[in-house]
Motif scaffolding. Structure first.
Motif, short mmCIF file in Angstrom:
data_model
loop_
_atom_site.label_atom_id
_atom_site.label_comp_id
_atom_site.label_asym_id
_atom_site.label_seq_id
_atom_site.Cartn_x
_atom_site.Cartn_y
_atom_site.Cartn_z
N ARG A 242 101.48 100.85 66.86
CA ARG A 242 100.37 100.10 66.80
C ARG A 242 99.54 99.90 65.47
NH1 ARG A 242 96.67 98.67 71.00
NH2 ARG A 242 94.81 99.37 69.93
N GLN A 243 99.41 101.15 64.83
CA GLN A 243 98.65 101.10 63.41
C GLN A 243 99.57 100.48 62.48
OE1 GLN A 243 95.59 101.73 63.13
NE2 GLN A 243 95.28 102.46 65.19
N ILE A 245 101.81 98.07 63.01
CA ILE A 245 101.76 96.61 63.16
C ILE A 245 100.46 96.18 62.71
CG2 ILE A 245 101.50 94.89 64.95
CD1 ILE A 245 103.92 96.48 66.37
N PHE A 246 99.30 96.52 63.02
CA PHE A 246 98.16 96.26 62.24
C PHE A 246 98.13 96.00 60.96
CE2 PHE A 246 94.71 97.74 66.12
CZ PHE A 246 95.79 96.92 66.85
N VAL A 248 100.66 95.84 58.75
CA VAL A 248 101.45 94.74 58.33
C VAL A 248 100.76 93.47 58.45
CG1 VAL A 248 103.56 93.80 58.51
CG2 VAL A 248 103.74 96.20 58.46
N TYR A 278 106.59 100.99 53.99
CA TYR A 278 106.77 99.58 53.87
C TYR A 278 105.52 98.98 54.46
CZ TYR A 278 108.87 95.05 54.40
OH TYR A 278 109.28 93.66 54.15
N VAL A 332 117.21 98.20 57.24
CA VAL A 332 116.90 97.34 58.56
C VAL A 332 116.30 98.34 59.81
CG1 VAL A 332 118.00 96.35 60.53
CG2 VAL A 332 118.84 95.68 58.14
N ILE A 335 112.45 99.20 58.32
CA ILE A 335 111.59 97.99 58.43
C ILE A 335 111.34 97.74 59.87
CG2 ILE A 335 111.20 95.67 57.69
CD1 ILE A 335 112.40 96.51 55.02
N ALA A 336 112.43 97.36 60.49
CA ALA A 336 112.51 97.33 62.15
C ALA A 336 111.44 98.22 62.85
CB ALA A 336 113.82 97.27 62.76
N LEU A 339 108.00 97.07 61.83
CA LEU A 339 107.58 96.11 62.51
C LEU A 339 107.35 96.09 63.77
CD1 LEU A 339 109.45 93.39 60.06
CD2 LEU A 339 107.18 94.60 59.77
N GLY A 340 107.90 97.39 64.45
CA GLY A 340 107.56 97.49 65.78
C GLY A 340 108.78 96.91 66.57
N LEU A 341 110.02 96.72 65.93
CA LEU A 341 111.14 96.24 66.60
C LEU A 341 112.12 97.50 66.87
CD1 LEU A 341 111.81 93.21 64.17
CD2 LEU A 341 110.70 93.21 66.48
N LEU B 38 114.15 90.21 60.40
CA LEU B 38 113.05 90.86 59.72
C LEU B 38 112.00 90.11 59.19
CD1 LEU B 38 114.74 93.80 57.94
CD2 LEU B 38 113.62 93.61 60.27
N ARG B 41 109.88 88.25 62.08
CA ARG B 41 108.87 89.24 62.54
C ARG B 41 107.79 89.44 61.60
NH1 ARG B 41 106.60 91.43 66.84
NH2 ARG B 41 106.04 93.56 66.36
N LEU B 45 103.87 88.37 62.29
CA LEU B 45 102.88 89.39 62.03
C LEU B 45 101.81 88.86 61.12
CD1 LEU B 45 104.53 92.84 62.49
CD2 LEU B 45 103.32 91.53 64.05
N GLN B 46 102.32 88.49 59.93
CA GLN B 46 101.55 88.31 58.70
C GLN B 46 100.77 86.69 58.53
OE1 GLN B 46 104.08 90.05 55.75
NE2 GLN B 46 102.46 91.49 55.46
N TYR B 53 94.94 90.33 63.27
CA TYR B 53 95.04 91.71 62.73
C TYR B 53 94.07 92.29 61.52
CZ TYR B 53 99.54 91.79 65.61
OH TYR B 53 100.29 91.78 66.47
N THR B 57 91.93 95.51 61.99
CA THR B 57 91.78 96.66 61.12
C THR B 57 90.41 96.80 60.52
OG1 THR B 57 92.49 95.14 59.32
CG2 THR B 57 94.26 96.54 60.23
N GLN B 60 88.34 98.73 62.80
CA GLN B 60 88.87 99.98 63.11
C GLN B 60 88.09 101.01 61.84
OE1 GLN B 60 92.77 101.38 64.47
NE2 GLN B 60 93.50 100.06 63.18
#
Lengths: 379, 658
Positions: A242-243, A245-246, A248, A278, A332, A335-336, A339-341, B38, B41, B45-46, B53, B57, B60
């Motif tokens: 979670r953190q 993803i936040f 990134v 990353y 891969v 980084i996955a 990124l939560g993958l 990648l 994704r 996200l960004q 997000y 943050t 938080q």
């Protein structure tokens, strides 16, 4: 033809030995590695700045120097000699894995047996095992004659390679074990005269996953479960994901700027310098920086494959494929995970993650690629 | 093209590994697929979710906290603090970070009692429902040692904070507890209602007495502090916080205003001491010339320091199960039959209407027969004139006036003129109106009987008044017919000492009664306390200062006592016994203070209530307003006459005119 191949560059008239060597050195590879290493240091500086971990930066610089030496050694010593000694190397790696099992600093790696304490330095035999497995693969696949690949021999070899994988898996270090498996499979798929034996092995492996699940530790299962549903346990295993993803996501397009990542600076991601560098990078440099770093890694992998294509013998090519596979899967999977993958597993990001063993092994591997690249010029 | 054809001399015979070349398209496929995954994704996200997000943050890291405003003090008329603040340690917890381990750790660390744990659990549950990220008060007013223990273990207690804050404190203990009141944490419903008025969920709010009624003046305005924290909830330094937070980081708190009361803490203490020996009582002392309350006692009482955050379940159960009902303000919330102190209503009605006269005599046989029912007087008094009837508290005299001449409604009318039947508008503790029954009132319920008038004439039956109403009515008797609205707050000062508002005495009405009629009643009252045979004189006499008064003994409609009531009998408190009353003033000729004493189930007014009043008056005129020259001269003087304008005396407040 090989003899002439060796003779030709030496006969070049009017060019000194040094200039010939300089011309034969794989500069694009070196420049790329140095660039990624520099990004890694920059990122680590930001990740540990102002915390009680700031000495990690100095340690990493020292490991970079050790890595540089390892790179030079791995470049200079003829890889064919190394491939001849691959069996011994693999035995040493397996020996060390057994030693770490018996003597390892259990408390060091949070109850697992990953670290070997030698003279105050913790080293991870599993990282060395990756290098040795790649050399062993080169030895296995150096023969071009398809008749040599009998199912019996192949099975024997694969079984040998399974020893370090199982030992690492039992440490327990699921990440590295998975990664070694991926390297072996990738090299197998690309170097085997016929892919069908590999297809069978892979399918068998996939069928074995439920059995593996049963043998996994509870915390490993929890990690996988937390990955499937991160919100189920927000402060536990899902917390990292979670953190991350936040972090990134909050980088947006241009990032928060160097040293400005709040997720990074205020410890929302514990230990982010090892497995989550990353996310630090992505938070501070945004989408632009994240894609840039991915692009450099892509170039590195493509370049190593390019060296493989031009290698002078099968062993060299297989080494390159092994190193390319290792780099590719590390990048891969890491980084996955960020990124939560993918589930949180201890897979490092090459040259960026903090940690000596991983860094030195990656430098050595790149040295091997440079070695292969150099030898095609007749050295 | 990076994957150019091999150019090295070693590859003269084609690639060293032809398999690779054949399978290159698969390699490219896997590589591109991974890259697309990648980058896709990252884009999601960004670029797409970046703003969201980013907000998360920031939220938080940046936290908000209310800065407590220092609550206003409550001071007596001389500046003695009745409610004050002292520094204390409060322990806060963020519900979101609260886990079973945290609970276990803090419980182990502080050795928390089950009571405290239940309290914490309730608050955490409430906090979780509201804003799980806002720290809530879990343990208030903790000692230095507990604060230190928690501070040292903060790393093991995620989301827990220790704050050094002002805490409500009542330096006089349970003095004037019902008047001052106490504070508690707001209930869930209140939290919902008050949240948009800038209250913090875990704040204490005034719950009783002035603390509750004057909450808006006392509380001031909370400030807000915004600060930055790291993942463990530890505060970051100022420089970092300044860089992270846009706009004002601190909005200062405005301290509450101080209340200056008309109450005299010393007199209050004297009055509370005087009722110490009875199980349940109320005393009201007012200035007849202004309607300002000088003392307001209700017993049994409670300690507001305990009530404010330190009440254990066991103590609460004990207080709530007390049959004397300690939480009811007996001075103004509860109403009781007044007994003979109510007789002035009957007497004045008769005198006003010319239906009675000072020198008219009625013969009391001790029994009054009315349509077949015998009403008993307290003695057989023989032949009595009006003054004698007042002095001896003869019932027959007043029954005769009521039933034969006035009727119930006339009595009710006069009673209402003196403020009975409606709340006094003190605006405190649910000021009750009492009950003044009329014919219509009885018809509504069943049927009016003439006996009800008999009851009303002597303050019995369905007549119910509050002690405060009685005090205000006697103040009106004392001052010549001005009924004041009782006043307890003299003025409100800002924390810097500047007066915000001063309250002037407020007149409810000028009662249109002939001065002569009042005078007759007052002369009767004088006899009660100063002549042999007076219902009070027989039980003691004040010699320092002339006193006028009237006793009352209000009979209770007897009923069988419940078994558990007998078991819980406290200090000989017998709910079947009469209420004892005394209402009067001093000095008799120029009233300065009006005193009303009520002893719940105390028995005889003359025997129980009057000695209490006597003790209070004696203490008042020796300690607070000393009269060294005062001698026992009451008997020698003529019956006092009302002075139109009392001579101003230094300690006495100026006569207020509307």
């Amino acid at each position: 033809m090989r003899d002439t191949g060796l003779a030709l560059p030496r006969a070049t008239v009017g060019v000194s030995r040094w200039r010939r060597f300089r011309a034969a050195v794989d500069w694009p590879l070196i420049v790329t590695v140095v660039l990624i290493g520099a990004i890694g240091l920059l990122n680590l500086y930001s990740a540990t700045r102002g915390t009680r971990h700031h000495e990690k930066f100095d340690t990493q610089v020292q490991w970079m120097i050790v890595g540089g030496i390892a790179f030079i050694i791995a470049t200079v010593v003829d890889y064919r000699a190394l491939v001849r000694l691959a069996g011994v190397g693999l035995c040493v790696a397996i020996g060390l894995l057994i030693v770490v099992r018996l003597l390892g600093d259990g408390a060091h790696g949070k109850g697992s047996y990953r670290w070997l304490n030698i003279g105050g330095m913790g080293i991870q035999p599993s990282e060395l095992a990756k290098l040795m497995v790649i050399l062993a693969l080169a030895k296995i696949f150096q023969d071009a004659d398809p008749s040599r690949y009998t199912p019996f021999r192949l099975g024997l070899h694969l079984l040998t390679l399974c020893i370090p994988i199982v030992l690492i898996g039992r440490q327990p270090d699921l990440g590295t074990a998975t990664l070694l498996t991926l390297i072996v499979l990738t090299v197998g798929f690309l170097a085997m005269p016929s892919v069908w034996p590999m297809v069978h092995v892979t399918l068998a492996g996939l069928l074995a996953i439920p059995i593996l699940w049963e043998t996994m530790h509870d915390y490993q299962k929890n990690r996988v479960l937390a990955f499937i549903d991160p919100s189920s346990d927000p402060t536990g295993n899902g917390w990292h994901t979670r953190q991350s993803i936040f972090a990134v996501g909050s980088g947006k397009i241009f990032g928060k700027g160097f040293g400005e990542g709040t997720q990074n600076q205020f410890d929302f991601l514990p230990e982010h310098w090892t497995d989550f560098p990353y996310s630090v990078w992505a938070e501070e440099w945004g989408f632009i920086g994240s894609v840039f770093l991915l692009a450099i890694f892509s170039f590195l992998v493509v370049w190593i494959l390019n060296v493989a294509m031009s290698a002078r013998d099968r062993a060299g090519a297989v080494i390159c494929i092994g190193v390319a596979a290792m780099t590719f899967w590390h990048v891969v999977v890491n980084i996955a995970m960020v990124l939560g993958l993918a589930p949180v597993v201890g897979v490092t990001l090459p040259f960026i993650s903090y940690g000596g063993s991983s860094l030195v092994v990656f430098f050595a591997c790149m040295g091997l690629v440079a070695n292969v690249s150099l030898r095609k010029h007749g050295y | 093209m990076l994957l150019r054809s091999p150019a090295g001399p070693g590859s003269g015979n084609g690639p060293a590994l032809p398999e690779l070349r054949r399978r290159l398209k698969w390699v490219a496929l896997v590589g591109v697929a991974a890259l697309v995954l990648l980058v896709g994704r990252l884009w999601q996200l960004q670029v797409m979710g970046g703003e969201g997000y980013y907000e998360r943050t920031v939220s938080q890291v940046v936290k908000e906290r209310y800065l407590p405003s220092v609550r206003g003090k409550i001071l007596d008329r001389k500046g003695v603090a009745l409610a004050d603040n002292r520094p204390a340690f409060n322990i806060y917890a963020t519900p979101k970070q609260w886990k079973a381990e945290t609970r276990g750790e803090i419980s182990r660390l502080l050795g928390l009692s089950d009571d405290e744990l239940v309290k914490i659990d309730e608050r955490i549950t409430l906090g979780k429902k509201r804003d799980p990220k806002r720290p809530i008060l879990v343990l208030e007013d903790q000692g230095r040692d507990r604060a230190a223990l928690v501070s040292q273990a903060l790393t093991r207690l995620p989301g827990v904070e220790v704050q050094h804050e002002p805490y409500r404190y009542y330096p006089q203990g349970d003095l004037a507890a019902h008047l001052i009141g106490y504070m508690t944490q707001m209930t869930s419903a209140e939290a919902d209602r008050l949240a948009n008025q800038g209250y913090d969920t875990s704040e204490l709010v005034g719950r009783y007495g002035l603390e509750s009624a004057w909450e808006n003046y006392l509380r001031g305005k909370k400030g807000i502090e915004r600060f930055a924290v790291d993942a463990r909830g530890q505060r970051l330094d100022e420089k970092t916080a300044a860089a992270l937070i846009d706009g004002e980081r601190v909005m200062g708190a405005v301290p509450g205003a101080n209340l200056i009361l008309t109450v005299d803490a010393e007199l209050q203490r004297i009055a509370e001491k005087a009722v110490a020996h009875v199980p349940a009582a109320a005393v009201v002392i007012v200035e007849p010339k202004t309607g300002k309350i000088r003392a307001l006692v209700s017993k049994p009482s409670f300690d507001p320091n305990v009530m404010t955050g330190h009440l254990t379940r066991a103590e609460e159960t004990l207080l709530l199960s007390d049959p004397r009902k300690p939480f009811i303000d007996k001075a103004l919330r509860a109403s009781y039959p007044p007994g003979s102190v109510f007789k002035f209503v009957t007497a004045l009605a008769a005198l006003e209407d010319g239906q009675g006269a000072e020198d008219e005599s009625i013969f009391c046989t001790g029994v009054y027969e009315l349509s077949g029912t015998n009403f008993r007087c307290n003695a057989s008094h023989g032949k009595l004139d009006l003054l004698g009837a007042i002095k001896k508290s003869c019932n027959v005299y007043f029954w005769t006036l009521a039933t034969q001449r006035l009727g119930l409604d006339r009595i009710a009318e006069m009673a209402r003129l003196f403020g009975f039947g409606t709340p006094t508008n003190l605006g405190l503790n649910g000021d009750a109106g009492g009950r003044i029954p009329t014919k219509a009132w009885y018809e509504e319920r069943s049927r009016y009987k003439i006996g009800y008038a008999t009851n009303a004439a002597t303050g019995q039956g369905d007549v119910e008044v509050t002690v405060l109403q009685t005090a205000m009515a006697y103040a009106a008797l004392a001052n010549g017919g001005t009924l004041f609205v009782p006043q307890v707050v003299e003025r409100v000062d800002a924390s810097n000492g500047r007066t915000i508002v001063t309250y002037e005495p407020k007149i409810a009405r000028e009662i249109k009664v002939q001065t002569e009629a009042l005078d007759v009643w007052r002369r009767g009252m004088w006899k009660v306390t100063n002549e042999v045979g007076g219902s009070a004189y027989d039980h003691g006499h004040v010699s320092i200062v002339p006193v006028s008064g009237k006793t009352g003994t209000a009979e209770i409609r007897t009923r069988a006592r419940k078994k558990e009531e007998i078991e819980r009998d406290i200090d000989n408190w017998n709910p079947a016994r009469s209420h004892a009353w005394f209402a009067g003033w001093a000095p008799a000729d120029d009233p300065e203070i009006v005193i009303t004493v009520f002893v719940e189930h105390g028995g005889s007014g003359g025997k129980v209530a009057w000695p209490i009043a006597k003790r209070i008056l004696e203490a008042y005129y020796t300690k607070i307003d000393p009269r060294p020259g005062a001698t026992d001269d009451a008997g020698g003087k003529s019956v006092p006459k009302l002075k139109a304008k009392p001579a101003p005396r230094p300690p006495a407040p100026k006569p207020e005119t509307p």
